[in-house]
Design a protein around this motif. Structure first.
Motif, short mmCIF file in Angstrom:
data_model
loop_
_atom_site.label_atom_id
_atom_site.label_comp_id
_atom_site.label_asym_id
_atom_site.label_seq_id
_atom_site.Cartn_x
_atom_site.Cartn_y
_atom_site.Cartn_z
N SER A 364 0.85 -1.19 0.00
CA SER A 364 0.00 0.00 0.00
C SER A 364 0.88 1.24 0.00
O SER A 364 2.03 1.20 0.45
CB SER A 364 -0.93 0.00 1.22
OG SER A 364 -0.17 -0.06 2.42
N GLU A 366 0.68 5.90 -0.20
CA GLU A 366 -0.10 7.13 -0.29
C GLU A 366 0.55 8.13 -1.24
O GLU A 366 0.10 9.27 -1.35
CB GLU A 366 -0.27 7.77 1.09
CG GLU A 366 1.02 8.23 1.74
CD GLU A 366 0.79 8.82 3.12
OE1 GLU A 366 1.34 9.91 3.38
OE2 GLU A 366 0.07 8.20 3.92
N ILE A 381 -3.74 8.28 -6.46
CA ILE A 381 -4.18 7.81 -5.15
C ILE A 381 -5.54 8.42 -4.80
O ILE A 381 -5.74 9.63 -4.92
CB ILE A 381 -3.15 8.17 -4.07
CG1 ILE A 381 -1.80 7.51 -4.38
CG2 ILE A 381 -3.64 7.76 -2.69
CD1 ILE A 381 -1.81 6.01 -4.33
N LYS A 382 -6.48 7.56 -4.37
CA LYS A 382 -7.82 8.04 -4.01
C LYS A 382 -7.97 8.28 -2.52
O LYS A 382 -8.71 9.16 -2.09
CB LYS A 382 -8.87 7.02 -4.45
CG LYS A 382 -9.07 6.92 -5.94
CD LYS A 382 -10.15 5.90 -6.28
CE LYS A 382 -11.51 6.32 -5.73
NZ LYS A 382 -12.58 5.37 -6.11
N ASP A 386 -3.62 3.42 -0.77
CA ASP A 386 -4.22 2.57 -1.80
C ASP A 386 -3.37 1.33 -2.02
O ASP A 386 -2.18 1.30 -1.68
CB ASP A 386 -4.35 3.33 -3.13
CG ASP A 386 -5.55 4.26 -3.15
OD1 ASP A 386 -6.25 4.34 -2.13
OD2 ASP A 386 -5.78 4.91 -4.19
N CYS A 387 -3.98 0.30 -2.61
CA CYS A 387 -3.24 -0.91 -2.96
C CYS A 387 -2.35 -0.65 -4.17
O CYS A 387 -2.70 0.14 -5.05
CB CYS A 387 -4.21 -2.04 -3.35
SG CYS A 387 -5.49 -2.41 -2.16
N GLY A 406 -7.96 1.38 -5.25
CA GLY A 406 -8.44 1.41 -3.88
C GLY A 406 -9.66 2.28 -3.75
O GLY A 406 -10.24 2.74 -4.74
N GLU A 411 -6.34 1.22 2.59
CA GLU A 411 -6.16 -0.20 2.31
C GLU A 411 -4.80 -0.68 2.82
O GLU A 411 -3.83 0.10 2.82
CB GLU A 411 -6.25 -0.49 0.80
CG GLU A 411 -7.66 -0.55 0.26
CD GLU A 411 -8.31 0.81 0.14
OE1 GLU A 411 -9.43 0.98 0.68
OE2 GLU A 411 -7.69 1.71 -0.46
N THR A 430 -9.49 -3.17 4.33
CA THR A 430 -9.84 -1.83 3.86
C THR A 430 -10.83 -1.18 4.81
O THR A 430 -11.62 -1.87 5.47
CB THR A 430 -10.44 -1.87 2.44
OG1 THR A 430 -10.79 -0.54 2.03
CG2 THR A 430 -11.69 -2.75 2.39
N SER A 432 -12.53 1.42 3.33
CA SER A 432 -13.22 2.19 2.29
C SER A 432 -14.54 1.53 1.90
O SER A 432 -14.53 0.45 1.30
CB SER A 432 -12.34 2.32 1.05
OG SER A 432 -11.11 2.94 1.34
N PHE A 435 -14.50 0.72 -1.76
CA PHE A 435 -13.45 -0.13 -2.33
C PHE A 435 -14.01 -0.85 -3.55
O PHE A 435 -15.16 -1.31 -3.54
CB PHE A 435 -12.99 -1.14 -1.29
CG PHE A 435 -11.87 -2.04 -1.76
CD1 PHE A 435 -10.56 -1.60 -1.73
CD2 PHE A 435 -12.14 -3.31 -2.25
CE1 PHE A 435 -9.52 -2.41 -2.17
CE2 PHE A 435 -11.12 -4.13 -2.69
CZ PHE A 435 -9.80 -3.68 -2.66
#
Length: 639
Positions: A364, A366, A381-382, A386-387, A406, A411, A430, A432, A435
């Protein structure tokens, strides 16, 4: 979908569903005044055509089916450290640590009672989820953070942290003496168990005077039987075959290889020196080359000229790391590739290899500095983390595929594996709700009622499994799997996925949402053990099951007649060149295939027909066996 349908003498190229509706309306009008039983034959023909269309046009997919999922053990909430693997027969092996005095150890297990405050456990499950054996393993103090693997012969290798001076070690092992005797100190153990879990083949300590910890998944066995482990040490006197450690205040990632009998340390290196250093992933290929990943805050690591990135990118905040990827030659034990890789991510970076030459690294991040080669759902990146998925050529160490995906929150990827050399499975957690979940997901819902548990670092999160086709840059399946603190997966050689989750309460209330396939009383804290089946082969068709059944021609001819379904409506049975045919007035005919001398079936329907004889042996009726309905007896009538 549009295809040509043949019904009696009518052929059409219109949409299949529309054609069926039109034809059904015509037939229903024709038989509206007849008895209800006549409608059964309409269903028969419709099921025949519908099944033919579905079978002929079914697309390839990545469908998941739950094989089993059940509770195991009261876990050690301070350091659960579960790991999982499977063998060529589809058996699942799980290790972790437990404080459960009622742990379900099996008869003849190596250790059946808890020795310390927390012991390691090893459990082997059948593909159907039955416990084959379950054993404890530990000394009088505490064991923690374990990893597991199994070789081709079924021998089980377990490694982990121990604080027990009397952990069971074997005579002649590399180190028979406990080294880490300080407060919060301890060694690492490496143990080989017999395939039935009843005995130890060898067991050794490795460590120094301060502290060592093993990383989940960081035990592997190469083709020669050598055992490779990875983790971290804070001990200045940790045994090394190359280099030295200058202080006992910093952490250092380490990699070590033992001989097949556990009596020799073949090599041992450390990487980095800072407040947080750890080897987080270890893998071995078919030439015994070793691949490792690690988390670091160290500059001046031994990067090679062909490194993807040669300088550290120091993380902007605490709790996240820069990472590295390395390759060690299987013969010389020299580093042949070393590169900084992804920064600003959680420590865990699982790594897996598959033949002929593919290596996947996941984790993961950022940062938008990730070296993506393509866009998978999103190009930046959301969320907070994120993965990422990265695929390398393991021979050249060139990056061939890299993508991020992600949701809007966080995540953590904890494990990965291959279905084939371009299809990758990842598992993790996660927070999220958005997701990315696919339409064919096994479980689509995100439990908003558990939002309070998802807000903290140690809070319960939603577990997920995602299957990614790197060749076509597509997520084939992505599903939620209940809530947990930790979640690890292990795909077997057929792509079926074993999983283990720390899904228990840890002092917090709330339903975990994990599916349960076996009756079990929910313990206070526990592991969830289960197995997902990928693209389960369909059950054999009747045609396949009964392809070798033959019926004597005289018996077949004895069935030739008309059989009355209702007044004015009768089936006709004929025999043409040894093939029985069922004729339906005004609608056409269909072949019947034998299950036995007197029972026949349709290829593309669940309907069956059996012929009944009287006391004189003559055929008197035919019974139609609808799918899910009552049998209908059709009396034989004279011409």
């Amino acid at each position: 979908m549009s295809l040509v349908v043949q019904w009696g003498d009518c052929q059409t190229g219109m949409d299949t569903q529309r054609y069926m509706k039109v034809r059904l309306s015509i037939i229903q009008n024709n038989i509206m005044k007849k008895q209800r039983s006549v409608l059964l034959i309409v269903a028969l023909f419709f099921s025949t055509i519908m099944l033919s269309a579905q079978t002929a046009y079914e697309a390839d997919s990545a469908e998941l089916k739950l094989s089993f999922s059940t509770y195991l053990s009261h876990t050690d909430k301070y350091a659960s450290g579960f790991d999982i693997c499977s063998d060529k027969d589809g058996n699942t092996y799980v290790c972790g640590n437990t404080r459960d005095k009622n742990f379900p150890a099996t008869e003849n297990a190596y250790q059946t009672k808890l020795n310390g405050s927390a012991d390691v456990f090893v459990v082997k499950y059948s593909p159907a989820g039955e416990i084959i054996f379950a054993t404890l393993l530990g000394g009088s103090n505490r064991e923690h953070h374990s990893a597991i693997t199994v070789d081709e012969q079924g021998f089980i290798f377990v490694s982990g942290g121990t604080e027990s001076e009397d952990f069971p070690v074997t005579e002649g092992a590399f180190d028979e003496s406990f080294n880490g005797k300080g407060s919060w100190a301890g060694d690492i153990f490496v143990t080989k168990l017999t395939p039935d879990g009843s005995n130890i083949v060898f067991s050794t300590y490795i460590g120094g005077e301060v502290e060592e910890t093993l990383s989940g998944g960081c035990i592997k066995v190469d083709s020669k039987g050598n055992v490779i482990i990875g983790g971290l040490t804070k001990s200045k006197d940790f045994p090394l075959t190359k280099g030295q450690i200058s202080d006992s205040e910093s952490m250092h990632g380490f990699i070590a290889k033992f001989s097949p009998k556990g009596e020799k340390l073949l090599f041992s290196y450390t990487f980095g020196s800072s407040t947080w250093e750890i080897v987080t992933g270890v893998e071995v290929d078919d030439k015994d080359n070793i691949y490792l990943t690690g988390a670091t805050f160290s500059e001046n690591l031994p990067v090679t000229d062909d490194a993807l990135r040669k300088e550290i990118i120091m993380p902007k905040s605490g709790g996240i790391n820069d990472h590295y990827l390395a390759k060690i030659d299987g013969i010389s034990n020299n580093i042949t590739y070393f590169s900084y890789f992804v920064t600003e991510g959680f420590a865990t970076t699982p790594v897996k290899w598959t033949s002929p030459n593919k290596l996947v690294v996941c984790g993961s991040t950022e940062t938008n500095n990730f070296p993506a080669t393509t866009t998978l759902l999103c190009d930046s990146i959301k969320g907070m983390q994120d993965c990422y998925v990265a695929l390398f050529n393991s021979e050249t160490m060139n990056l061939e595929y890299a993508a991020i995906f992600g949701g809007s929150e966080m995540e953590r990827v904890s494990s990965t594996g291959f279905i084939n050399d371009y299809t990758i499975i990842i598992g993790g957690t996660t927070t999220s709700p958005d997701f990315p979940i696919t339409e064919n997901a096994l479980y689509k819902g995100f439990p908003t009622c558990e939002k309070t548990f998802n807000s903290s670092f140690l809070g319960r999160k939603k577990c997920f499994v995602s299957i990614i086709d790197t060749r076509n840059n597509e997520i084939l399946n992505s599903t939620f799997m209940g809530s947990g603190f930790l979640f690890n997966i292990y795909p077997d050689i057929n792509g079926n996925i074993s999983f283990v989750a720390e899904a228990g309460q840890r002092g917090e209330a709330g339903d975990t949402g994990f599916p349960i396939t076996k009756n079990a009383e929910e313990p206070p804290t526990y592991a969830m053990i289960g197995r997902l089946l990928l693209n389960v082969p369909p059950e054999p068709t009747k045609e396949e099951l009964y392809k070798d059944v033959t019926v004597d021609s005289d018996i077949l001819k004895s069935y030739v007649a008309k059989y009355e379904l209702s007044p004015g409506f009768a089936f006709t049975i004929t025999c043409d060149d040894g093939q029985l045919m069922l004729h339906i007035p005004e609608e056409g005919s269909v072949p019947l295939f034998p299950k036995c001398d007197n029972t026949f079936f349709l290829k593309t329907s669940n309907y069956e027909f059996s012929f009944n004889t009287g006391s004189d042996g003559e055929v008197v009726s035919m019974t139609m066996h609808p799918d899910g309905g009552d049998d209908v007896i059709c009396k034989k009538i004279e011409e």
